[in-house]
Design an enzyme around this catalytic site. Structure first.
Site, PDB file in Angstrom:
ATOM      1  N   LYS A  55       0.841  -1.203   0.000  1.00 45.16           N
ATOM      2  CA  LYS A  55       0.000   0.000   0.000  1.00 45.16           C
ATOM      3  C   LYS A  55       0.875   1.252   0.000  1.00 45.16           C
ATOM      4  O   LYS A  55       0.580   2.228  -0.691  1.00 45.16           O
ATOM      5  CB  LYS A  55      -0.919   0.007   1.239  1.00 45.16           C
ATOM      6  N   LYS A  85      -2.961 -11.798  -9.003  1.00 41.46           N
ATOM      7  CA  LYS A  85      -4.274 -12.363  -8.623  1.00 41.46           C
ATOM      8  C   LYS A  85      -5.418 -11.488  -9.116  1.00 41.46           C
ATOM      9  O   LYS A  85      -5.252 -10.294  -9.352  1.00 41.46           O
ATOM     10  CB  LYS A  85      -4.339 -12.549  -7.116  1.00 41.46           C
ATOM     11  N   LYS A 135     -10.370  -6.724  -6.850  1.00 41.83           N
ATOM     12  CA  LYS A 135     -11.447  -5.768  -7.132  1.00 41.83           C
ATOM     13  C   LYS A 135     -10.904  -4.495  -7.768  1.00 41.83           C
ATOM     14  O   LYS A 135     -11.550  -3.904  -8.616  1.00 41.83           O
ATOM     15  CB  LYS A 135     -12.148  -5.396  -5.820  1.00 41.83           C
TER      16      LYS A 135
HETATM   17  P1  TYM Z   1     -10.931  -9.207   0.635  1.00 45.77           P
HETATM   18  O1  TYM Z   1     -12.178  -8.423   0.761  1.00 45.77           O
HETATM   19  O2  TYM Z   1      -9.798  -8.606  -0.136  1.00 45.77           O
HETATM   20  O3  TYM Z   1     -11.217 -10.626   0.018  1.00 45.77           O
HETATM   21  C1  TYM Z   1     -12.219 -11.458   0.550  1.00 45.77           C
HETATM   22  C2  TYM Z   1     -11.851 -12.911   0.440  1.00 45.77           C
HETATM   23  O4  TYM Z   1     -11.640 -13.269  -0.920  1.00 45.77           O
HETATM   24  C3  TYM Z   1     -10.359 -13.870  -1.056  1.00 45.77           C
HETATM   25  N1  TYM Z   1      -9.780 -13.499  -2.367  1.00 45.77           N
HETATM   26  C4  TYM Z   1      -9.213 -14.363  -3.186  1.00 45.77           C
HETATM   27  N2  TYM Z   1      -9.027 -15.698  -3.097  1.00 45.77           N
HETATM   28  C5  TYM Z   1      -8.434 -16.313  -4.143  1.00 45.77           C
HETATM   29  N3  TYM Z   1      -8.022 -15.664  -5.269  1.00 45.77           N
HETATM   30  C6  TYM Z   1      -8.195 -14.322  -5.393  1.00 45.77           C
HETATM   31  N4  TYM Z   1      -7.807 -13.705  -6.500  1.00 45.77           N
HETATM   32  C7  TYM Z   1      -8.806 -13.611  -4.322  1.00 45.77           C
HETATM   33  N5  TYM Z   1      -9.127 -12.321  -4.121  1.00 45.77           N
HETATM   34  C8  TYM Z   1      -9.714 -12.254  -2.898  1.00 45.77           C
HETATM   35  C9  TYM Z   1      -9.524 -13.310   0.075  1.00 45.77           C
HETATM   36  O5  TYM Z   1      -8.429 -14.157   0.364  1.00 45.77           O
HETATM   37  C10 TYM Z   1     -10.544 -13.252   1.178  1.00 45.77           C
HETATM   38  O6  TYM Z   1     -10.679 -14.509   1.785  1.00 45.77           O
HETATM   39  N6  TYM Z   1      -8.763  -8.588   5.065  1.00 45.77           N
HETATM   40  C11 TYM Z   1      -9.807  -9.294   4.370  1.00 45.77           C
HETATM   41  C12 TYM Z   1     -11.190  -9.127   4.985  1.00 45.77           C
HETATM   42  C13 TYM Z   1     -11.256  -9.462   6.424  1.00 45.77           C
HETATM   43  C14 TYM Z   1     -11.200 -10.773   7.008  1.00 45.77           C
HETATM   44  C15 TYM Z   1     -11.298 -10.581   8.394  1.00 45.77           C
HETATM   45  C16 TYM Z   1     -11.085 -12.053   6.462  1.00 45.77           C
HETATM   46  C17 TYM Z   1     -11.384  -8.577   7.436  1.00 45.77           C
HETATM   47  N7  TYM Z   1     -11.402  -9.254   8.603  1.00 45.77           N
HETATM   48  C18 TYM Z   1     -11.288 -11.660   9.301  1.00 45.77           C
HETATM   49  C19 TYM Z   1     -11.069 -13.139   7.360  1.00 45.77           C
HETATM   50  C20 TYM Z   1     -11.172 -12.942   8.739  1.00 45.77           C
HETATM   51  C21 TYM Z   1      -9.854  -8.795   2.948  1.00 45.77           C
HETATM   52  O7  TYM Z   1      -9.478  -7.687   2.662  1.00 45.77           O
HETATM   53  O8  TYM Z   1     -10.435  -9.656   2.080  1.00 45.77           O
END
Ligand code: TYM
Length: 344
Positions: free
Chosen positions: A126, A209, A212
């Site tokens: 970031k 990867k 969004k």
């Molecule tokens: P976020 O919102 O970026 O993504 C949500 C979930 O989707 C998975 N993911 C992917 N898995 C495989 N390939 C990809 N290209 C891909 N893009 C996204 C992420 O691994 C995630 O599981 N920090 C977290 C949100 C969060 C969280 C938590 C998760 C906040 N608190 C507590 C688990 C437990 C995040 O930004 O995910």
């Protein structure tokens, strides 16, 4: 050690293990979110005690407008439900409906060190990508995430590969709390994918990867034409030059996508063609876009249907908030006791 925790906490939780995971409301869910996370949420809600939430506090690091924030929270909620999350089986809630999380976040922040936070890969990323907005929320992002998880004393966290380091930090903070207060109150949470490696779904831009904000994603809400256009534009190369060559990353990425949405025989057919230097990328992409559309179409229809039912959504959110707060406030009151807060 991991086996010990899984076993120990299984025995204490009515034979169900506690599962927590969340997704940030920063845009429509894409295939990476689905195959990295949501697909496992749906499976796990059958047999475990699950808490799945929408991480709206986390999304504030990018400063959304109030309208965008609300719209995105609703979109993820609708997409959760359309994908098959069931509010009668899992607790589905919005993070900001559970203010106990912020109290635990504050308490954990006292034992989280600047050095270790600055060293996390996502923070360093970031700093590189958005030097104009390095806020304290970004630095302490892993602490809030740890609070999300351990507030329900979860041990299984279904996430994609990109969350591995955040989970490592969550374990560190849980263990540190236990050590400081000479307790075994918090179990150690682990990333979970049914014993398999964590998943990383690639994007359509040849490297990295699906994300969004990367502009390389196929969303669950995309219509047939959009899917086709995105896939036909995906990065490829000029084709294999030798038999049995290992495909370069952009081509391997298309095969990886095919692996999750197509039949095995379809994938085998195109891999074979590649190995024999007989592949036409146009055919591969056409097939992939058909299969992605076939996979996404029922989800898309459901999303559009559920989106209209505000009464139902309201009920889901209220029930989820009540259940999540019940669990979170129990943890917080015990944590307060452990730390030494006492009422007069
Ligand atoms: P976020 O919102 O970026 O993504 C949500 C979930 O989707 C998975 N993911 C992917 N898995 C495989 N390939 C990809 N290209 C891909 N893009 C996204 C992420 O691994 C995630 O599981 N920090 C977290 C949100 C969060 C969280 C938590 C998760 C906040 N608190 C507590 C688990 C437990 C995040 O930004 O995910």
């Amino acid at each position: 050690m991991r086996g010990f925790f899984l076993q120990k906490h299984k025995n204490t939780m009515e034979n169900k293990q506690i599962v927590v995971s969340g997704i940030r409301p920063t845009g429509n869910l894409h295939l990476g979110n689905y195959f990295g996370a949501v697909k496992n949420f749906i499976k796990m809600q059958e047999n475990e005690k699950c808490f799945f939430f929408i991480a709206d506090y986390h999304s504030l690091t990018t400063h959304p407008t109030p309208n965008d924030l609300h719209g995105n929270v609703k979109q993820v909620l609708v997409e959760y439900l359309a994908a098959g999350l069931n509010p009668e089986k899992a607790t589905i809630y919005i993070q900001s409906d559970v203010p106990e999380v912020t109290e635990l976040y504050l308490l954990l922040n006292m034992n989280a060190y600047i050095g270790e936070l600055e060293r996390t890969t996502s923070f360093k990323d970031k700093v590189r990508k958005q030097p104009e907005n390095i806020n304290a929320g970004l630095l302490t992002y892993p602490v809030l995430m740890a609070a999300d998880i351990i507030i329900h004393k979860a041990i299984k966290v279904p996430v994609g590969k990109d969350q591995e380091q955040n989970l490592e930090m969550a374990r560190k903070f849980a263990k540190r709390f236990n050590r400081m207060y000479k307790t075994d109150f918090f179990p150690e949470p682990y990333p979970y994918n049914f014993g398999d490696k964590l998943i990383k779904i690639p994007g359509l831009d040849g490297s990295g990867k699906m994300g969004k904000s990367e502009g390389n994603a196929i969303n669950l809400i995309d219509d047939e034409k959009t899917i086709h256009k995105k896939i036909m534009r995906a990065v490829t190369d000029s084709g294999p030059t030798e038999k049995n060559q290992t495909p370069p990353e952009p081509i391997q990425n298309l095969f990886t996508l095919m692996q999750v949405v197509s039949d095995k025989s379809t994938l085998d057919y195109f891999v074979d063609k590649y190995k024999n230097c007989d592949i036409r990328y146009g055919d591969l992409k056409k097939q992939l876009s058909e299969d992605v559309n076939k996979f996404v179409a029922p989800l898309r229809d459901k999303i559009n249907e559920i989106k209209k039912d505000d009464e139902y959504l309201k009920k889901v959110v209220k029930t989820g908030a009540d259940k999540a707060r019940e669990s979170a406030s129990k943890t917080i009151s015990e944590v307060r006791k452990i730390i030494g807060f006492k009422s007069f």
